[in-house]
Scaffold this motif. Structure first.
Motif, short mmCIF file in Angstrom:
data_model
loop_
_atom_site.label_atom_id
_atom_site.label_comp_id
_atom_site.label_asym_id
_atom_site.label_seq_id
_atom_site.Cartn_x
_atom_site.Cartn_y
_atom_site.Cartn_z
N MET A 55 -15.17 28.30 -18.44
CA MET A 55 -14.37 27.41 -19.28
C MET A 55 -13.09 26.96 -18.58
O MET A 55 -12.33 26.17 -19.13
N ASP A 56 -12.85 27.52 -17.39
CA ASP A 56 -11.66 27.19 -16.60
C ASP A 56 -10.37 27.47 -17.39
O ASP A 56 -9.41 26.72 -17.31
N GLU A 57 -10.39 28.56 -18.17
CA GLU A 57 -9.22 28.96 -18.95
C GLU A 57 -8.92 30.43 -18.64
O GLU A 57 -9.82 31.25 -18.54
N PRO A 58 -7.63 30.77 -18.51
CA PRO A 58 -7.27 32.14 -18.16
C PRO A 58 -7.35 33.09 -19.35
O PRO A 58 -7.26 32.67 -20.51
N GLY A 59 -7.49 34.37 -19.05
CA GLY A 59 -7.47 35.41 -20.08
C GLY A 59 -8.76 35.53 -20.84
O GLY A 59 -9.64 34.68 -20.77
N PRO A 60 -8.85 36.63 -21.61
CA PRO A 60 -10.07 36.86 -22.39
C PRO A 60 -10.12 35.96 -23.62
O PRO A 60 -9.09 35.51 -24.11
N THR A 61 -11.30 35.73 -24.11
CA THR A 61 -11.51 35.04 -25.37
C THR A 61 -12.38 35.92 -26.24
O THR A 61 -12.85 36.97 -25.81
N ASP A 62 -12.62 35.50 -27.47
CA ASP A 62 -13.36 36.34 -28.41
C ASP A 62 -14.87 36.27 -28.20
O ASP A 62 -15.56 37.27 -28.21
N VAL A 63 -15.41 35.06 -28.01
CA VAL A 63 -16.87 34.89 -27.89
C VAL A 63 -17.18 33.70 -26.98
O VAL A 63 -16.46 32.70 -26.99
N LEU A 64 -18.21 33.86 -26.20
CA LEU A 64 -18.75 32.77 -25.38
C LEU A 64 -20.26 32.71 -25.61
O LEU A 64 -20.90 33.75 -25.81
N SER A 65 -20.79 31.51 -25.57
CA SER A 65 -22.24 31.31 -25.74
C SER A 65 -22.78 30.63 -24.51
O SER A 65 -22.20 29.66 -24.01
N PHE A 66 -23.92 31.14 -24.04
CA PHE A 66 -24.57 30.59 -22.85
C PHE A 66 -26.01 30.22 -23.21
O PHE A 66 -26.90 31.07 -23.19
N PRO A 67 -26.24 28.95 -23.58
CA PRO A 67 -27.59 28.53 -23.97
C PRO A 67 -28.54 28.50 -22.78
O PRO A 67 -28.13 28.26 -21.65
N MET A 68 -29.82 28.75 -23.07
CA MET A 68 -30.84 28.73 -22.02
C MET A 68 -31.79 27.53 -22.21
O MET A 68 -31.79 26.63 -21.40
N ASP A 69 -32.58 27.55 -23.26
CA ASP A 69 -33.63 26.54 -23.43
C ASP A 69 -33.24 25.39 -24.36
O ASP A 69 -34.08 24.61 -24.78
N GLU A 70 -31.95 25.29 -24.69
CA GLU A 70 -31.46 24.23 -25.58
C GLU A 70 -32.32 24.10 -26.84
O GLU A 70 -32.74 23.01 -27.22
N MET A 71 -32.56 25.23 -27.48
CA MET A 71 -33.33 25.25 -28.73
C MET A 71 -32.48 24.70 -29.86
O MET A 71 -31.25 24.80 -29.85
N ARG A 72 -33.12 24.13 -30.85
CA ARG A 72 -32.45 23.58 -32.02
C ARG A 72 -33.10 24.16 -33.27
O ARG A 72 -34.24 24.61 -33.24
N PRO A 73 -32.37 24.13 -34.39
CA PRO A 73 -32.95 24.64 -35.63
C PRO A 73 -34.20 23.85 -35.99
O PRO A 73 -34.30 22.65 -35.70
N GLY A 74 -35.16 24.53 -36.64
CA GLY A 74 -36.35 23.85 -37.13
C GLY A 74 -36.00 22.96 -38.30
O GLY A 74 -35.02 23.18 -39.00
N ARG A 75 -36.79 21.96 -38.51
CA ARG A 75 -36.59 21.02 -39.63
C ARG A 75 -37.84 21.06 -40.49
O ARG A 75 -38.92 21.42 -40.03
N ASP A 76 -37.69 20.64 -41.73
CA ASP A 76 -38.85 20.57 -42.61
C ASP A 76 -39.93 19.70 -41.97
O ASP A 76 -39.65 18.60 -41.49
#
Length: 150
Positions: A55-76
């Motif tokens: 993120m190019d930001e110093p210090g710790p943060t609370d949470v980071l997410s690293f997506p792999m397969d770019e999944m999306r929620p299912g739809r009806d």
């Protein structure tokens, strides 16, 4: 759903509770039942390294997410695709400070952050006010429903 929970933080974490939350959120979001997810709890030093590197930001943060397969929620009417959702990385010591400021427990803060991280993996964001409103409302509904059933 396959959820791997790894704790390298030194904080006591109930891995089964976080795996249960992940299963609940992924089911509610209609993610393929064979989707894979990793939740990792780390120290401030590790989180600082990740935060600066990605993120190019110093210090710790609370949470980071690293997506792999770019999944999306299912739809009806749509069959969700299987795949690897990605990694949610949390820093319990940062979460503990935020929990104190918010007036709730560290576990509740980490459950909130886990939900937040999973939604990021599913393509949700909060960069724009309308996106933030949608994501935070969904995050709140999912977490409160999970907590009510525990």
């Amino acid at each position: 759903m396959s959820t791997e929970v790894t704790n390298e933080s030194g904080y006591e974490v109930d891995g089964e509770e976080f795996a249960s939350l992940a299963r609940f959120v992924l089911e509610e979001m209609h993610v393929h039942p064979q989707a894979e997810l990793s939740i990792l709890f780390v120290t401030e030093d590790v989180m600082s390294e990740l935060h600066e590197r990605w993120m190019d930001e110093p210090g710790p943060t609370d949470v980071l997410s690293f997506p792999m397969d770019e999944m999306r929620p299912g739809r009806d009417g749509q069959e969700p695709e299987p795949g690897t959702l990605g990694d949610v990385v949390l820093c319990p010591s940062v979460a503990a400070g935020q929990a104190r400021a918010a007036g709730h427990s560290t576990v509740e803060e980490m459950l909130l952050l886990t939900t937040h991280g999973i939604l990021h993996l599913l393509g949700f964001d909060h960069a724009e006010p309308e996106e933030e409103k949608e994501m935070f409302a969904l995050q709140r509904r999912l977490l409160l429903t999970f907590l009510a059933g525990r």
